[in-house]
Write an enzyme that holds these catalytic residues in place. Structure first.
Site: not given
Length: 241
Positions: A12-13
């Site tokens: 996930d960023c």
């Protein structure tokens, strides 16, 4: 289980690599100042999470920058503030200025030496390109909500990623998903039987911040409070052989 058991890390960023809560609160500050009542940082983030998740559910194909503009208008309505269309549009573009966490770029560069690196993000491609420049690493694959046509925690986003991984020579059991959000990532991983690592960025804060509250804590294989701790653990594994 060891980190060295895996061949690929999927990330996930926003919230994990990019400090989206800092970016959100900075970009919303002018609107918050005009609100009819004082709002705490957590109140701002929780309202944002509520409107964002609702909009993602009802308009899954809307590009993230456009969706954020809608969220801005909903927040203005909730707080009784007049907001111009240009302000909403500017907020939609604010992702490009959201900062990376201080440890993100260096740790990704280290991990790139040992793993395939993949991003599974809830944004549009143009916005992510600006964030990627701050992360200073070439990911082996980037999957955005714009690519999939839906937003996490929808299962199809994870299915899309898992369907892509064989083209990188990686099996599902060789993947560790690294994320901060229980709602967007860790809970779906638990349901899919995908191994995961919780980077608990908010460990010193109360509440869920910019993510929707979940019931209970999903099971994870690893839990650290920073990417730097993940890298330290990996380095220690290598040194022990």
């Amino acid at each position: 289980m060891r980190l060295t058991d895996f061949r690929a890390l999927t990330f996930d960023c926003y919230g994990t690599l990019i400090d989206w809560e800092r970016g959100i609160t900075a970009a919303l500050a002018p609107l918050v100042e005009r609100a009819g009542k004082p709002l705490t940082r957590d109140e701002v983030l929780e309202a944002h999470a509520r409107h964002e998740s609702q909009q993602q559910r009802y308009t899954p194909e809307m590009p993230y920058s456009d969706l954020l503009a809608v969220v801005f208008r909903r927040l203005a309505e909730e707080w009784g503030v007049h907001a111009a269309a240009s302000e909403a549009a500017a907020y939609g573009q604010s992702v490009k200025q959201w900062p990376a966490f201080p440890d993100s770029a260096s740790t990704l560069q280290y991990l790139k030496k040992y793993f395939k690196l993949v991003v599974l993000s809830n944004v549009d491609n143009e916005s992510f390109a600006h964030s990627n420049a701050k992360l200073q690493v070439d990911f082996d694959a980037v999957i955005t909500a714009e690519d999939v046509g839906s937003y996490k925690p929808a299962r199809r986003n994870f299915d899309y990623m898992l369907d892509l991984l064989p083209s990188l020579g990686v099996r599902k059991d060789e993947v560790l998903h690294v994320a901060d959000s229980q709602f967007h990532d860790l809970q779906p991983c638990s349901e899919l039987g995908l191994r995961s690592c919780w980077i608990y960025r908010r460990f010193e804060q109360r509440g869920f911040g910019a993510t929707v509250r979940t019931m209970g804590e999903p099971a994870v294989e690893f839990k650290w409070t920073s990417m730097a701790q993940l890298v330290k653990a990996h380095h220690e594994e290598l040194s022990k052989g």
